[in-house]
Design a protein around this motif. Sequence first.
Motif, mmCIF file in Angstrom:
data_model
loop_
_atom_site.group_PDB
_atom_site.id
_atom_site.type_symbol
_atom_site.label_atom_id
_atom_site.label_comp_id
_atom_site.label_asym_id
_atom_site.label_seq_id
_atom_site.Cartn_x
_atom_site.Cartn_y
_atom_site.Cartn_z
ATOM 1 N N GLU A 28 0.921 -1.002 -0.075
ATOM 2 C CA GLU A 28 -0.027 -0.028 0.063
ATOM 3 C C GLU A 28 0.962 1.509 0.024
ATOM 4 O O GLU A 28 1.890 1.516 0.624
ATOM 5 N N GLU A 32 -3.252 4.973 -1.113
ATOM 6 C CA GLU A 32 -3.946 3.961 -0.473
ATOM 7 C C GLU A 32 -4.497 4.119 0.741
ATOM 8 O O GLU A 32 -5.610 4.031 1.240
ATOM 9 N N LYS A 33 -3.512 4.267 1.615
ATOM 10 C CA LYS A 33 -3.622 4.464 3.149
ATOM 11 C C LYS A 33 -4.602 5.915 3.433
ATOM 12 O O LYS A 33 -5.459 5.717 4.500
ATOM 13 N N THR A 34 -4.366 6.843 2.699
ATOM 14 C CA THR A 34 -5.086 8.144 2.929
ATOM 15 C C THR A 34 -6.602 7.520 2.671
ATOM 16 O O THR A 34 -7.462 8.068 3.109
ATOM 17 N N GLU A 36 -8.183 4.780 2.641
ATOM 18 C CA GLU A 36 -8.697 3.949 3.590
ATOM 19 C C GLU A 36 -9.161 4.710 5.021
ATOM 20 O O GLU A 36 -10.271 4.664 5.580
ATOM 21 N N ASN A 37 -8.229 5.653 5.132
ATOM 22 C CA ASN A 37 -8.444 6.559 6.314
ATOM 23 C C ASN A 37 -9.714 7.471 6.175
ATOM 24 O O ASN A 37 -10.738 7.731 6.975
ATOM 25 N N ILE A 38 -10.069 7.906 4.927
ATOM 26 C CA ILE A 38 -11.188 8.794 4.434
ATOM 27 C C ILE A 38 -12.361 7.881 4.499
ATOM 28 O O ILE A 38 -13.304 8.210 4.986
ATOM 29 N N ASP A 39 -12.437 6.490 3.974
ATOM 30 C CA ASP A 39 -13.340 5.641 4.035
ATOM 31 C C ASP A 39 -13.885 5.601 5.429
ATOM 32 O O ASP A 39 -14.924 5.510 5.799
ATOM 33 N N LYS A 40 -12.982 5.121 6.261
ATOM 34 C CA LYS A 40 -13.318 5.010 7.708
ATOM 35 C C LYS A 40 -13.955 5.959 8.417
ATOM 36 O O LYS A 40 -14.766 5.970 9.213
ATOM 37 N N ALA A 41 -13.205 7.147 8.141
ATOM 38 C CA ALA A 41 -13.931 8.484 8.709
ATOM 39 C C ALA A 41 -15.462 8.611 8.095
ATOM 40 O O ALA A 41 -16.284 8.830 9.120
ATOM 41 N N ASP A 44 -17.654 6.202 9.913
ATOM 42 C CA ASP A 44 -17.641 6.802 11.577
ATOM 43 C C ASP A 44 -18.843 7.780 11.501
ATOM 44 O O ASP A 44 -19.471 7.964 12.365
#
Length: 65
Positions: A28, A32-34, A36-41, A44
């Motif tokens: 990744e 890709e990590k960014t 995933e963080n946006i998707d999680k935010a 939530d």
Amino acid sequence: MKASMTRKLGLALLTVMMLGGVVACDNEGPAEKTGENIDKAMEDTGESMKELGEEIQDSVQKGQN
């Protein structure tokens, strides 16, 4: 006979290259990590909004009784 051997070698090389590409996709990068963080935010935030809506409905129903 030579064409058959060349064809088999070409297919083997293509297979190895494709497998190498699949293995490389597991690494990744920062984008890709960014993502995933946006998707999680967003998930939530959606859950929080749903809970807030349920709390508002509960308080409205209690106020009517």
